[in-house]
Design an enzyme around this catalytic site. Structure first.
Site, PDB file in Angstrom:
ATOM      1  N   SER A 104       2.586  -2.661   0.807  1.00  0.00           N
ATOM      2  CA  SER A 104       3.423  -3.701   0.408  1.00  0.00           C
ATOM      3  C   SER A 104       3.069  -3.852  -1.726  1.00  0.00           C
ATOM      4  CB  SER A 104       2.631  -5.463   0.530  1.00  0.00           C
ATOM      5  OG  SER A 104       3.073  -6.099   2.325  1.00  0.00           O
TER       6      SER A 104
HETATM    7  N1  SAH Z   1      -0.112  -4.886   5.513  1.00  0.00           N
HETATM    8  C1  SAH Z   1      -0.019  -4.136   4.813  1.00  0.00           C
HETATM    9  C2  SAH Z   1       1.388  -3.480   4.919  1.00  0.00           C
HETATM   10  C3  SAH Z   1       2.279  -2.507   5.926  1.00  0.00           C
HETATM   11  S1  SAH Z   1       3.709  -2.393   6.315  1.00  0.00           S
HETATM   12  C4  SAH Z   1      -0.499  -3.377   3.772  1.00  0.00           C
HETATM   13  O1  SAH Z   1      -1.760  -3.734   3.423  1.00  0.00           O
HETATM   14  O2  SAH Z   1      -0.199  -1.494   3.762  1.00  0.00           O
HETATM   15  C5  SAH Z   1       3.986  -3.051   7.886  1.00  0.00           C
HETATM   16  C6  SAH Z   1       3.282  -2.984   8.670  1.00  0.00           C
HETATM   17  O3  SAH Z   1       2.923  -3.848   9.587  1.00  0.00           O
HETATM   18  C7  SAH Z   1       3.212  -1.311   9.217  1.00  0.00           C
HETATM   19  O4  SAH Z   1       2.111  -0.948   9.496  1.00  0.00           O
HETATM   20  C8  SAH Z   1       3.858  -2.045  10.649  1.00  0.00           C
HETATM   21  O5  SAH Z   1       3.372  -0.294  11.422  1.00  0.00           O
HETATM   22  C9  SAH Z   1       3.132  -3.329  11.265  1.00  0.00           C
HETATM   23  N2  SAH Z   1       3.917  -3.326  12.162  1.00  0.00           N
HETATM   24  C10 SAH Z   1       4.508  -3.585  12.049  1.00  0.00           C
HETATM   25  N3  SAH Z   1       5.675  -4.428  13.338  1.00  0.00           N
HETATM   26  C11 SAH Z   1       4.157  -4.273  14.153  1.00  0.00           C
HETATM   27  C12 SAH Z   1       4.429  -5.503  15.419  1.00  0.00           C
HETATM   28  N4  SAH Z   1       4.956  -6.046  16.168  1.00  0.00           N
HETATM   29  N5  SAH Z   1       2.562  -5.907  15.096  1.00  0.00           N
HETATM   30  C13 SAH Z   1       1.422  -5.236  14.628  1.00  0.00           C
HETATM   31  N6  SAH Z   1       1.960  -4.557  13.062  1.00  0.00           N
HETATM   32  C14 SAH Z   1       3.335  -4.042  13.018  1.00  0.00           C
END
Ligand code: SAH
Length: 225
Positions: free
Chosen positions: A75
């Site tokens: 993000s």
């Molecule tokens: N917080 C992260 C942002 C990652 S983007 C950072 O600091 O880098 C969002 C993430 O959510 C992705 O890795 C995606 O695989 C995950 N995601 C999406 N749906 C999800 C779910 N149902 N359960 C767990 N993770 C999920």
């Protein structure tokens, strides 16, 4: 009492990953309305370039989302700061759940500010990389789980704060149930073809909602890969 965590051997970096470059990002976040000094300090301390591929490290301190592989993104720093500020909410939550570990950056920022962080990811490959980063930085109070985050982490509930970093059409009721009364959940939610960042406080009577503005997140998906 806020936890001032000592980080293990933070690489100071050179050139585009130096402390000076990080401090410029902090100044930018301050100029864009981030007020909680604890959050700004965490952003200044955590080496974001350790959470992206080496080829992108020169861009790690730009205020922008970056690809982390498998169609996912780390993000934008402003969004991370805004969500962290919302979770702290002027207080000191001890136990926080994150849905969507991704690179692990948001969890690392939280880990420098709260007692323990529980983070759930549905893509095993990303979770493995994130675990390695937590280990490298000595963040032993980040607990990870390979699972579908729609269900939260029931055995660890209740949480003082919950942060969802993928956009859903609504907040899964399981997550609200795992939030203690008085706790804050922050999540991007799809509304009318847009995503809004919502801050939801659980009260004795139900929930209070505040709209923190428009955001862009990858979608929250079901199942494991
Ligand atoms: N917080 C992260 C942002 C990652 S983007 C950072 O600091 O880098 C969002 C993430 O959510 C992705 O890795 C995606 O695989 C995950 N995601 C999406 N749906 C999800 C779910 N149902 N359960 C767990 N993770 C999920």
């Amino acid at each position: 009492m806020i936890h001032e965590r000592k980080l293990k051997s933070i690489p100071r970096g050179i050139g585009m990953t130096s402390q000076g470059t990080r401090d410029r990002l902090v100044q930018r976040l301050r100029n864009h309305g981030i007020e909680d000094e604890r959050v700004l300090k965490a952003i200044a301390q955590i080496p974001r370039h350790e959470f992206v591929d080496e080829a992108l490290s020169s861009r790690a301190y730009e205020d922008t989302a970056l690809p982390i592989g498998l169609g996912q993104t780390i993000s934008q720093p402003w969004v991370v700061a805004k969500m962290t500020e919302a979770i702290l909410d002027g207080g000191s939550p001890q136990k926080v759940l994150e849905v969507g570990t991704g690179s692990g950056y948001q969890a690392a920022i939280l880990a420098s500010l709260v007692g323990s962080v529980f983070t759930v990811e549905r893509i095993e490959e990303l979770l493995k990389l994130a675990r390695r980063r937590f280990h490298k930085l000595g963040l032993h109070h980040v607990y990870t789980r390979y699972a579908d985050g729609h269900l939260g982490w029931p055995s660890q509930a209740p949480f003082d704060g919950i942060i969802v970093t993928a956009a859903a059409t609504g907040i899964p009721p399981e997550l609200i149930e795992q939030l203690r009364v008085g706790g804050v959940l922050v999540a991007p939610v799809e509304r009318g073809g847009m995503q809004r960042l919502l801050k939801i406080r659980r009260t004795e009577e139900g929930c209070e909602e505040e709209d923190l503005g428009g955001v862009i997140f990858v979608p929250m998906l079901s199942g494991l890969t």
